[in-house]
Design a protein around this motif. Structure first.
Motif, PDB file in Angstrom:
ATOM      1  N   LEU A 213      64.488  -9.388 124.017  1.00 40.03           N
ATOM      2  CA  LEU A 213      63.110  -8.718 123.762  1.00 40.03           C
ATOM      3  C   LEU A 213      62.047  -9.050 124.863  1.00 40.03           C
ATOM      4  O   LEU A 213      61.219  -8.213 125.209  1.00 40.03           O
ATOM      5  CB  LEU A 213      62.650  -8.945 122.199  1.00 40.03           C
ATOM      6  CG  LEU A 213      61.192  -8.726 121.835  1.00 40.03           C
ATOM      7  CD1 LEU A 213      61.151  -7.278 122.071  1.00 40.03           C
ATOM      8  CD2 LEU A 213      60.950  -9.264 120.551  1.00 40.03           C
ATOM      9  N   GLN A 214      62.060 -10.398 125.063  1.00 46.07           N
ATOM     10  CA  GLN A 214      60.989 -10.886 126.064  1.00 46.07           C
ATOM     11  C   GLN A 214      61.104 -10.174 127.338  1.00 46.07           C
ATOM     12  O   GLN A 214      60.428  -9.917 128.069  1.00 46.07           O
ATOM     13  CB  GLN A 214      61.225 -12.460 126.257  1.00 46.07           C
ATOM     14  CG  GLN A 214      60.520 -13.165 125.063  1.00 46.07           C
ATOM     15  CD  GLN A 214      60.790 -14.561 125.112  1.00 46.07           C
ATOM     16  OE1 GLN A 214      61.455 -15.197 124.860  1.00 46.07           O
ATOM     17  NE2 GLN A 214      59.701 -15.110 125.962  1.00 46.07           N
ATOM     18  N   ALA A 215      62.570 -10.086 127.979  1.00 47.87           N
ATOM     19  CA  ALA A 215      62.975  -9.622 128.947  1.00 47.87           C
ATOM     20  C   ALA A 215      62.432  -8.142 129.255  1.00 47.87           C
ATOM     21  O   ALA A 215      61.839  -7.466 130.189  1.00 47.87           O
ATOM     22  CB  ALA A 215      64.292  -9.716 129.323  1.00 47.87           C
TER      23      ALA A 215
ATOM     24  N   ARG B 207      60.325  -2.168 129.483  1.00 48.93           N
ATOM     25  CA  ARG B 207      61.598  -1.287 129.126  1.00 48.93           C
ATOM     26  C   ARG B 207      61.960  -1.186 127.671  1.00 48.93           C
ATOM     27  O   ARG B 207      62.802  -0.788 127.193  1.00 48.93           O
ATOM     28  CB  ARG B 207      62.537  -1.759 130.147  1.00 48.93           C
ATOM     29  CG  ARG B 207      62.770  -1.573 131.587  1.00 48.93           C
ATOM     30  CD  ARG B 207      63.120   0.061 131.920  1.00 48.93           C
ATOM     31  NE  ARG B 207      64.554   0.186 131.516  1.00 48.93           N
ATOM     32  CZ  ARG B 207      65.633  -0.091 132.222  1.00 48.93           C
ATOM     33  NH1 ARG B 207      65.464  -0.592 133.336  1.00 48.93           N
ATOM     34  NH2 ARG B 207      66.895   0.256 131.722  1.00 48.93           N
ATOM     35  N   LEU B 208      61.002  -1.822 126.870  1.00 48.67           N
ATOM     36  CA  LEU B 208      61.206  -1.847 125.335  1.00 48.67           C
ATOM     37  C   LEU B 208      61.414  -0.449 124.677  1.00 48.67           C
ATOM     38  O   LEU B 208      62.215  -0.261 123.780  1.00 48.67           O
ATOM     39  CB  LEU B 208      60.357  -2.668 124.693  1.00 48.67           C
ATOM     40  CG  LEU B 208      60.558  -3.043 123.176  1.00 48.67           C
ATOM     41  CD1 LEU B 208      61.902  -3.691 122.892  1.00 48.67           C
ATOM     42  CD2 LEU B 208      59.589  -3.705 122.555  1.00 48.67           C
ATOM     43  N   LYS B 209      60.628   0.569 125.204  1.00 48.02           N
ATOM     44  CA  LYS B 209      60.664   1.669 124.226  1.00 48.02           C
ATOM     45  C   LYS B 209      61.792   2.552 124.522  1.00 48.02           C
ATOM     46  O   LYS B 209      62.640   2.681 125.422  1.00 48.02           O
ATOM     47  CB  LYS B 209      59.350   2.944 124.909  1.00 48.02           C
ATOM     48  CG  LYS B 209      59.434   4.039 124.405  1.00 48.02           C
ATOM     49  CD  LYS B 209      58.152   4.821 124.957  1.00 48.02           C
ATOM     50  CE  LYS B 209      57.716   6.165 124.076  1.00 48.02           C
ATOM     51  NZ  LYS B 209      56.982   7.018 124.770  1.00 48.02           N
TER      52      LYS B 209
ATOM     53  N   LYS C 242      58.728  -6.679 111.847  1.00 44.83           N
ATOM     54  CA  LYS C 242      57.638  -6.032 111.168  1.00 44.83           C
ATOM     55  C   LYS C 242      56.799  -5.453 112.224  1.00 44.83           C
ATOM     56  O   LYS C 242      56.287  -4.184 111.940  1.00 44.83           O
ATOM     57  CB  LYS C 242      57.089  -7.286 110.530  1.00 44.83           C
ATOM     58  CG  LYS C 242      55.715  -6.632 109.758  1.00 44.83           C
ATOM     59  CD  LYS C 242      54.899  -7.985 109.203  1.00 44.83           C
ATOM     60  CE  LYS C 242      53.853  -7.369 108.518  1.00 44.83           C
ATOM     61  NZ  LYS C 242      52.899  -8.716 107.826  1.00 44.83           N
ATOM     62  N   ALA C 243      56.783  -5.927 113.376  1.00 42.40           N
ATOM     63  CA  ALA C 243      56.078  -5.273 114.373  1.00 42.40           C
ATOM     64  C   ALA C 243      56.546  -4.112 115.251  1.00 42.40           C
ATOM     65  O   ALA C 243      55.915  -3.454 115.762  1.00 42.40           O
ATOM     66  CB  ALA C 243      55.512  -6.391 115.500  1.00 42.40           C
ATOM     67  N   GLY C 244      57.667  -3.716 114.941  1.00 45.26           N
ATOM     68  CA  GLY C 244      58.661  -2.695 115.233  1.00 45.26           C
ATOM     69  C   GLY C 244      59.059  -2.927 116.601  1.00 45.26           C
ATOM     70  O   GLY C 244      59.629  -1.847 117.303  1.00 45.26           O
ATOM     71  N   ASP C 245      59.133  -4.345 117.031  1.00 49.78           N
ATOM     72  CA  ASP C 245      59.791  -4.626 118.442  1.00 49.78           C
ATOM     73  C   ASP C 245      61.270  -4.752 118.385  1.00 49.78           C
ATOM     74  O   ASP C 245      62.018  -4.655 119.296  1.00 49.78           O
ATOM     75  CB  ASP C 245      59.119  -5.857 118.974  1.00 49.78           C
ATOM     76  CG  ASP C 245      57.469  -5.548 119.296  1.00 49.78           C
ATOM     77  OD1 ASP C 245      57.311  -4.591 119.680  1.00 49.78           O
ATOM     78  OD2 ASP C 245      56.889  -6.801 118.997  1.00 49.78           O
ATOM     79  N   MET C 246      61.680  -5.324 117.216  1.00 47.13           N
ATOM     80  CA  MET C 246      63.129  -5.476 116.925  1.00 47.13           C
ATOM     81  C   MET C 246      63.739  -4.405 115.992  1.00 47.13           C
ATOM     82  O   MET C 246      62.723  -4.242 115.093  1.00 47.13           O
ATOM     83  CB  MET C 246      63.593  -6.952 116.494  1.00 47.13           C
ATOM     84  CG  MET C 246      64.074  -7.849 117.501  1.00 47.13           C
ATOM     85  SD  MET C 246      64.372  -9.454 117.206  1.00 47.13           S
ATOM     86  CE  MET C 246      66.229  -9.253 116.476  1.00 47.13           C
TER      87      MET C 246
ATOM     88  N   ASN D 170      59.326 -11.471 112.150  1.00 48.95           N
ATOM     89  CA  ASN D 170      57.828 -11.010 112.677  1.00 48.95           C
ATOM     90  C   ASN D 170      58.132  -9.778 113.673  1.00 48.95           C
ATOM     91  O   ASN D 170      57.361  -8.825 113.810  1.00 48.95           O
ATOM     92  CB  ASN D 170      57.254 -12.045 113.324  1.00 48.95           C
ATOM     93  CG  ASN D 170      56.705 -13.178 112.194  1.00 48.95           C
ATOM     94  OD1 ASN D 170      56.572 -12.759 111.276  1.00 48.95           O
ATOM     95  ND2 ASN D 170      56.836 -14.359 112.748  1.00 48.95           N
ATOM     96  N   ALA D 171      59.165  -9.834 114.537  1.00 50.57           N
ATOM     97  CA  ALA D 171      59.525  -8.836 115.715  1.00 50.57           C
ATOM     98  C   ALA D 171      59.806  -7.395 114.930  1.00 50.57           C
ATOM     99  O   ALA D 171      59.430  -6.411 115.331  1.00 50.57           O
ATOM    100  CB  ALA D 171      60.365  -9.205 116.608  1.00 50.57           C
TER     101      ALA D 171
END
Length: 307
Positions: free
Chosen positions: A225-227, A233-235, A253-257, A250-251
């Protein structure tokens, strides 16, 4: 003369107190807890939960060791626990194969062994934990249902050769079952966040497009995720991990994971201590006590954040 009598009485009282203290120590049910690595976030959460469970019984005394991911060191620590004649050994094995001599030595000494989280390739023991293939299966089922047509994915393996690494990968591959999905690469990140990040950075340079990164644990998933965030390039990339650690929740919940597989540290610790309590009462040890994995996504993450 009075002074001599007083000194004699004092010595007698001290000797009695020492004898009582020794008797009290002898009355304790002593458990050796041979941990894999105190630096591992999930492993430490489970150890902390075991300590909390043990507080319910003041007659249980626990001696802790930390192998720091060194299989040889762990065997030496188990030898030491056996020499101390502990009543039971709880071990979180560094290595599925490498722990066998330690389990067998404990068997020879008549000391019950509880393998916590990771099984042993041999010897007699009680396994307390979750079936590793089930974690991979839950990841595979989710990806099978949610990946787009002709998707391209990347897989971050755990430390090569470990049984949990092999089980999680096999469970994932068996459950994915989609011939249209291409695995571009599958490399180890050694269950480490920094290594997961480094592997993903290399993948970002090598592959212009991919739809998901599936990791064998949360630390590697968080590194990925950090990379991805660093390279913008996460989208459009789904990320899945295993353990259900707070940073992953938490990730999500935030929609990142996208997903993590909850491995119940407290549940495993409580189950292991239940086995200890049974041994203390003279009950036969079960072959295993299983605590199921659970899939966490944005739809149910809130209930796990309360735990």
């Amino acid at each position: 003369m009075k002074l001599i009598v007083k000194l004699a009485l004092a010595c007698a009282v001290s000797a009695t107190a020492l004898s009582a203290g020794a008797a009290m120590a002898a009355d304790k049910f002593v458990v050796g807890y041979a941990n894999m690595a105190d630096t591992d976030v999930f492993v430490m959460a489970r150890k902390t939960a075991f300590i909390a469970a043990a507080k319910a019984d003041p007659d249980v005394d626990i001696k802790f060791t930390d192998a720091n991911n060194d299989a040889s060191k762990q065997l030496d620590q188990i030898d030491n626990l056996i020499a101390q004649k502990v009543n039971a050994i709880v071990v979180v094995p560094v290595d599925y194969q490498g722990i066998v001599p330690g389990v067998e030595k404990a068997n020879e000494a008549g000391i019950p062994v509880i393998a916590l989280g990771i099984q042993s390739a041999g010897g007699k023991y009680t396994f307390v934990g979750s079936k590793e293939e089930d974690a991979g299966r839950l990841q595979g089922e989710y990806m099978k249902a949610h990946l787009p047509k002709d998707a391209k994915i990347l897989y971050l393996q755990g430390t090569l050769g470990l049984s949990n690494t092999q089980g999680r990968l096999k469970g994932f591959q068996d459950a994915l079952g989609r011939p249209d999905v291409t695995t571009l690469a599958s490399l180890t990140g050694n269950y480490d966040r920094a290594e997961g990040m480094k592997v993903t950075e290399d993948w970002i340079q090598s592959f212009p497009q991919f739809d998901a990164i599936v990791a064998a644990n949360d630390q590697m998933a968080l590194g990925a995720l950090q990379a991805l965030q660093g390279a913008d390039r996460l989208k459009g990339v789904m990320i899945s991990g295993v353990d259900g650690v707070p940073d992953s929740l938490n990730a999500i919940k935030a929609g990142d994971m996208t997903q993590t597989i909850f491995q119940n540290a407290a549940g495993q610790a409580k189950a292991a201590f239940d086995v200890v309590e049974g041994l203390k009462k003279g009950e036969p040890a079960p072959a295993e006590k299983l605590v199921p994995f659970e899939s966490i996504t944005k739809d149910n993450v809130a209930q796990y954040m309360k735990k």
